[in-house]
Motif scaffolding. Structure first.
Motif, PDB file in Angstrom:
ATOM      1  N   UNK A   1     -66.281  28.456 -24.476  1.00 44.10           N
ATOM      2  CA  UNK A   1     -66.235  28.241 -23.054  1.00 44.10           C
ATOM      3  C   UNK A   1     -66.237  29.597 -22.369  1.00 44.10           C
ATOM      4  N   UNK A   2     -66.987  29.719 -21.334  1.00 42.25           N
ATOM      5  CA  UNK A   2     -67.128  31.013 -20.684  1.00 42.25           C
ATOM      6  C   UNK A   2     -66.551  30.973 -19.273  1.00 42.25           C
ATOM      7  N   UNK A   3     -65.250  30.677 -19.166  1.00 45.53           N
ATOM      8  CA  UNK A   3     -64.589  30.653 -17.865  1.00 45.53           C
ATOM      9  C   UNK A   3     -63.806  31.941 -17.671  1.00 45.53           C
ATOM     10  N   UNK A   4     -63.816  32.456 -16.467  1.00 44.26           N
ATOM     11  CA  UNK A   4     -62.979  33.586 -16.082  1.00 44.26           C
ATOM     12  C   UNK A   4     -61.703  33.029 -15.456  1.00 44.26           C
ATOM     13  N   UNK A   5     -60.711  33.894 -15.254  1.00 41.89           N
ATOM     14  CA  UNK A   5     -59.415  33.453 -14.722  1.00 41.89           C
ATOM     15  C   UNK A   5     -59.570  32.619 -13.448  1.00 41.89           C
ATOM     16  N   UNK A   6     -60.252  33.147 -12.444  1.00 42.31           N
ATOM     17  CA  UNK A   6     -60.355  32.442 -11.166  1.00 42.31           C
ATOM     18  C   UNK A   6     -61.123  31.131 -11.315  1.00 42.31           C
ATOM     19  N   UNK A   7     -62.121  31.094 -12.190  1.00 41.33           N
ATOM     20  CA  UNK A   7     -62.857  29.855 -12.444  1.00 41.33           C
ATOM     21  C   UNK A   7     -61.959  28.817 -13.112  1.00 41.33           C
ATOM     22  N   UNK A   8     -61.094  29.263 -14.021  1.00 43.23           N
ATOM     23  CA  UNK A   8     -60.158  28.349 -14.686  1.00 43.23           C
ATOM     24  C   UNK A   8     -59.151  27.797 -13.680  1.00 43.23           C
ATOM     25  N   UNK A   9     -58.645  28.655 -12.807  1.00 43.54           N
ATOM     26  CA  UNK A   9     -57.726  28.193 -11.758  1.00 43.54           C
ATOM     27  C   UNK A   9     -58.408  27.130 -10.909  1.00 43.54           C
ATOM     28  N   UNK A  10     -59.629  27.393 -10.486  1.00 42.67           N
ATOM     29  CA  UNK A  10     -60.355  26.433  -9.647  1.00 42.67           C
ATOM     30  C   UNK A  10     -60.661  25.144 -10.410  1.00 42.67           C
ATOM     31  N   UNK A  11     -60.975  25.262 -11.702  1.00 40.99           N
ATOM     32  CA  UNK A  11     -61.232  24.097 -12.559  1.00 40.99           C
ATOM     33  C   UNK A  11     -60.016  23.173 -12.546  1.00 40.99           C
ATOM     34  N   UNK A  12     -58.821  23.754 -12.632  1.00 39.32           N
ATOM     35  CA  UNK A  12     -57.588  22.963 -12.614  1.00 39.32           C
ATOM     36  C   UNK A  12     -57.331  22.400 -11.221  1.00 39.32           C
ATOM     37  N   UNK A  13     -57.472  23.229 -10.191  1.00 37.60           N
ATOM     38  CA  UNK A  13     -57.248  22.770  -8.811  1.00 37.60           C
ATOM     39  C   UNK A  13     -58.161  21.603  -8.445  1.00 37.60           C
ATOM     40  N   UNK A  14     -59.394  21.624  -8.932  1.00 34.90           N
ATOM     41  CA  UNK A  14     -60.360  20.557  -8.623  1.00 34.90           C
ATOM     42  C   UNK A  14     -60.004  19.230  -9.282  1.00 34.90           C
ATOM     43  N   UNK A  15     -59.175  19.253 -10.307  1.00 35.56           N
ATOM     44  CA  UNK A  15     -58.876  18.045 -11.071  1.00 35.56           C
ATOM     45  C   UNK A  15     -57.439  17.555 -10.921  1.00 35.56           C
ATOM     46  N   UNK A  16     -56.617  18.301 -10.218  1.00 38.23           N
ATOM     47  CA  UNK A  16     -55.201  17.953 -10.098  1.00 38.23           C
ATOM     48  C   UNK A  16     -54.719  18.180  -8.664  1.00 38.23           C
ATOM     49  N   UNK A  17     -53.535  17.704  -8.388  1.00 35.08           N
ATOM     50  CA  UNK A  17     -52.895  17.955  -7.097  1.00 35.08           C
ATOM     51  C   UNK A  17     -51.841  19.042  -7.309  1.00 35.08           C
ATOM     52  N   UNK A  18     -52.329  20.242  -7.588  1.00 37.47           N
ATOM     53  CA  UNK A  18     -51.446  21.362  -7.888  1.00 37.47           C
ATOM     54  C   UNK A  18     -51.748  22.543  -6.972  1.00 37.47           C
ATOM     55  N   UNK A  19     -50.835  23.500  -7.004  1.00 41.98           N
ATOM     56  CA  UNK A  19     -51.028  24.765  -6.306  1.00 41.98           C
ATOM     57  C   UNK A  19     -50.792  25.884  -7.308  1.00 41.98           C
ATOM     58  N   UNK A  20     -51.320  27.061  -7.016  1.00 38.97           N
ATOM     59  CA  UNK A  20     -51.085  28.197  -7.901  1.00 38.97           C
ATOM     60  C   UNK A  20     -49.903  29.011  -7.388  1.00 38.97           C
ATOM     61  N   UNK A  21     -49.168  29.586  -8.328  1.00 41.44           N
ATOM     62  CA  UNK A  21     -47.966  30.336  -8.016  1.00 41.44           C
ATOM     63  C   UNK A  21     -47.871  31.522  -8.973  1.00 41.44           C
ATOM     64  N   UNK A  22     -47.131  32.558  -8.578  1.00 46.47           N
ATOM     65  CA  UNK A  22     -46.994  33.766  -9.399  1.00 46.47           C
ATOM     66  C   UNK A  22     -45.524  34.193  -9.486  1.00 46.47           C
ATOM     67  N   UNK A  23     -44.634  33.315  -9.975  1.00 48.02           N
ATOM     68  CA  UNK A  23     -43.193  33.603  -9.933  1.00 48.02           C
ATOM     69  C   UNK A  23     -42.692  34.606 -10.974  1.00 48.02           C
ATOM     70  N   UNK A  24     -43.443  34.861 -12.029  1.00 51.87           N
ATOM     71  CA  UNK A  24     -42.947  35.699 -13.124  1.00 51.87           C
ATOM     72  C   UNK A  24     -43.475  37.129 -13.082  1.00 51.87           C
TER      73      UNK A  24
END
Length: 116
Positions: A1-24
């Motif tokens: 699979x040839x996904x980059x970080x931002x593409x993977x984030x968008x792939x997940x966002x498009x399929x779920x009701x989630x938000x991205x966070x950077x707590x760590x």
């Protein structure tokens, strides 16, 4: 699979009701791993973790225990990094035999399991 970080984030966002966070992510640490945490809208429960380690793009997902056991036999899938090994797997996104359809199904499963 040839996904980059931002593409993977968008792939997940498009399929779920989630938000991205950077707590760590602490800028004062000597060695920093950029963690992108995908959280459920509303409950804030974590459904996925995206990070890079040793130049690999990795994804942690929660699965049913029997699915975890099955997936650990697939190239590029290991027990969850820093997670409960019974429920979580880590996928090496750019070096795995997991297909895009399988990845999508695993994301949907993780989303479903973390809504509870």
């Amino acid at each position: 699979m040839d996904l980059k970080r931002q593409e993977l984030i968008q792939f997940i966002l498009d399929r779920t009701n989630t938000t991205e966070s950077y707590p760590f992510n602490n800028p004062s640490r000597k060695k920093t791993i950029l963690w992108t945490i995908m959280k459920q809208v509303g409950s804030g429960k974590m459904m996925a973790m995206i990070f890079e380690r040793d130049d690999k793009l990795l994804l942690n997902l929660k699965l049913k225990p029997e699915h975890v056991d099955q997936m650990k036999h697939v190239n590029g899938v290991t027990s969850g990094f820093h997670m409960n090994k019974k429920y979580w797997v880590t996928i090496d996104i750019q070096n795995t035999d997991v297909t895009q359809i399988e990845l999508e199904n695993m994301i949907i499963e993780s989303d479903s399991l973390t809504k509870r």
